[in-house]
Design a protein around this motif. Sequence first.
Motif, PDB file in Angstrom:
ATOM      1  N   ASP A  62     -10.501  14.263   5.428  1.00 28.11           N
ATOM      2  CA  ASP A  62      -9.417  12.747   6.419  1.00 28.11           C
ATOM      3  C   ASP A  62      -9.575  11.603   6.194  1.00 28.11           C
ATOM      4  N   LYS A  63     -11.143  11.646   5.214  1.00 27.18           N
ATOM      5  CA  LYS A  63     -12.079   9.777   4.861  1.00 27.18           C
ATOM      6  C   LYS A  63     -11.582  10.174   3.951  1.00 27.18           C
ATOM      7  N   THR A  64     -11.265  10.945   3.059  1.00 27.45           N
ATOM      8  CA  THR A  64     -10.367  10.796   1.088  1.00 27.45           C
ATOM      9  C   THR A  64      -9.676  10.183   2.010  1.00 27.45           C
ATOM     10  N   ILE A  65      -8.624  10.817   1.695  1.00 26.48           N
ATOM     11  CA  ILE A  65      -7.299  11.006   2.063  1.00 26.48           C
ATOM     12  C   ILE A  65      -6.401   9.634   2.466  1.00 26.48           C
ATOM     13  N   LEU A  76      -6.939   2.494   0.088  1.00 21.33           N
ATOM     14  CA  LEU A  76      -8.157   1.370  -0.993  1.00 21.33           C
ATOM     15  C   LEU A  76      -7.490   1.474  -2.435  1.00 21.33           C
ATOM     16  N   GLN A  77      -7.179   2.796  -2.628  1.00 16.30           N
ATOM     17  CA  GLN A  77      -7.398   3.242  -3.977  1.00 16.30           C
ATOM     18  C   GLN A  77      -5.515   3.415  -4.168  1.00 16.30           C
ATOM     19  N   LYS A  78      -4.525   3.418  -2.975  1.00 16.76           N
ATOM     20  CA  LYS A  78      -3.053   3.140  -2.989  1.00 16.76           C
ATOM     21  C   LYS A  78      -2.644   4.535  -4.336  1.00 16.76           C
ATOM     22  N   ASP A  79      -2.932   5.069  -4.300  1.00 13.25           N
ATOM     23  CA  ASP A  79      -2.631   6.282  -5.457  1.00 13.25           C
ATOM     24  C   ASP A  79      -1.734   7.278  -4.639  1.00 13.25           C
ATOM     25  N   LEU A  80      -2.188   7.312  -4.015  1.00  7.73           N
ATOM     26  CA  LEU A  80      -1.588   8.621  -2.499  1.00  7.73           C
ATOM     27  C   LEU A  80      -0.644   8.235  -1.527  1.00  7.73           C
ATOM     28  N   ILE A  81       0.535   8.283  -1.675  1.00  7.27           N
ATOM     29  CA  ILE A  81       1.435   7.089  -1.158  1.00  7.27           C
ATOM     30  C   ILE A  81       1.995   8.516   0.283  1.00  7.27           C
ATOM     31  N   ILE A  82       2.042   8.254   1.338  1.00 12.23           N
ATOM     32  CA  ILE A  82       2.684   8.781   2.510  1.00 12.23           C
ATOM     33  C   ILE A  82       2.933   7.640   3.605  1.00 12.23           C
ATOM     34  N   GLU A  83       4.935   7.884   3.509  1.00  9.19           N
ATOM     35  CA  GLU A  83       5.203   6.978   4.202  1.00  9.19           C
ATOM     36  C   GLU A  83       6.941   7.431   5.109  1.00  9.19           C
ATOM     37  N   PRO A  84       7.231   7.029   6.262  1.00 11.59           N
ATOM     38  CA  PRO A  84       6.240   6.722   6.923  1.00 11.59           C
ATOM     39  C   PRO A  84       4.542   7.459   7.276  1.00 11.59           C
ATOM     40  N   LEU A  85       3.838   6.831   8.084  1.00  7.85           N
ATOM     41  CA  LEU A  85       2.722   7.501   8.101  1.00  7.85           C
ATOM     42  C   LEU A  85       1.807   6.452   9.219  1.00  7.85           C
ATOM     43  N   ASP A  86       1.683   8.200  10.485  1.00  9.69           N
ATOM     44  CA  ASP A  86       1.168   7.300  11.326  1.00  9.69           C
ATOM     45  C   ASP A  86      -0.391   8.089  11.605  1.00  9.69           C
ATOM     46  N   ASP A  87      -1.116   7.197  12.108  1.00  5.83           N
ATOM     47  CA  ASP A  87      -2.850   7.571  11.830  1.00  5.83           C
ATOM     48  C   ASP A  87      -2.935   8.800  12.840  1.00  5.83           C
ATOM     49  N   VAL A 136       6.384  11.599  -0.125  1.00  3.46           N
ATOM     50  CA  VAL A 136       5.263  11.264  -1.308  1.00  3.46           C
ATOM     51  C   VAL A 136       5.752  11.505  -2.003  1.00  3.46           C
ATOM     52  N   VAL A 137       3.874  10.990  -2.643  1.00  2.00           N
ATOM     53  CA  VAL A 137       4.220  10.233  -4.172  1.00  2.00           C
ATOM     54  C   VAL A 137       2.069  11.240  -4.466  1.00  2.00           C
ATOM     55  N   ILE A 138       2.372  12.379  -5.257  1.00  2.00           N
ATOM     56  CA  ILE A 138       1.475  12.811  -5.713  1.00  2.00           C
ATOM     57  C   ILE A 138       0.103  11.934  -6.958  1.00  2.00           C
ATOM     58  N   ILE A 169       3.089  21.511  -4.076  1.00  2.00           N
ATOM     59  CA  ILE A 169       3.555  20.446  -4.956  1.00  2.00           C
ATOM     60  C   ILE A 169       2.732  19.817  -5.841  1.00  2.00           C
ATOM     61  N   ASP A 170       3.058  19.956  -7.315  1.00  2.00           N
ATOM     62  CA  ASP A 170       2.525  19.426  -8.924  1.00  2.00           C
ATOM     63  C   ASP A 170       2.261  17.724  -8.545  1.00  2.00           C
ATOM     64  N   ALA A 171       1.241  17.637  -9.115  1.00  2.00           N
ATOM     65  CA  ALA A 171       0.836  16.249  -9.640  1.00  2.00           C
ATOM     66  C   ALA A 171       1.785  15.455  -9.780  1.00  2.00           C
ATOM     67  N   GLY A 172       1.679  14.172  -9.738  1.00  2.00           N
ATOM     68  CA  GLY A 172       2.942  13.467 -10.364  1.00  2.00           C
ATOM     69  C   GLY A 172       4.474  13.364  -9.484  1.00  2.00           C
ATOM     70  N   PHE A 173       4.776  14.527  -8.450  1.00  2.00           N
ATOM     71  CA  PHE A 173       6.070  14.551  -7.222  1.00  2.00           C
ATOM     72  C   PHE A 173       5.604  13.452  -7.062  1.00  2.00           C
ATOM     73  N   HIS A 174       6.803  12.753  -6.864  1.00  2.00           N
ATOM     74  CA  HIS A 174       7.820  12.134  -5.869  1.00  2.00           C
ATOM     75  C   HIS A 174       8.673  12.881  -5.361  1.00  2.00           C
TER      76      HIS A 174
END
Length: 173
Positions: A6-9, A15-26, A74-76, A104-109
């Motif tokens: 969870d910490k790394t997710i 922080l890195q903003k390279d993994l996208i899950i929208e919308p996301l509820d904590d 999702v953006v992987i 779900i492959d790397a690079g999927f949007h």
Amino acid sequence: MSILSDKTILERIRLQKDLIIEPLDDNDIQPCSIDLHLSEELKTIQGQQYNLKPYSYLVLEPGDFILGSTREYVVIPDDLVAVVDGKSSLGRLGITAHVTAGYIDAGFHGNITLEIANLSDEPFRLQKDMPIAQIVFHTLTSPVNRPYGSSGLNSHYQNSKGTILSKKKDEKN
């Protein structure tokens, strides 16, 4: 490969903003996964469409199968691969959220299309926004050379929006 905590997710999302899950509820962030929710659009494999409105539902009878999708887009990133699987609480009721193709492959949007089946002997109500699946992220040994969606890969489902029918052409056995 290792599974993201969870910490790394959260670091990858915030922080890195390279993994996208929208919308996301904590509240949907689990120790090593994120809960995903059912969108309003459901389709039979023949393409008949059902739209779940707020406070409505679709009854999935025993033996029924339907396609749905995640509410979340999702953006992987190129150095992760994801696996989508059903929630154990639904599995214990005989409901599968991802019959196959949970990788779900790397690079999927896109929105993730789900193969939902009722394997029980009881009807089940599918409702918009219900938690339906979970996504787990694995790190790769290195970023991929050709992420999903790259030219020549025949990535049929890149940039999927909503529930997408199979793009496989009819073949004779």
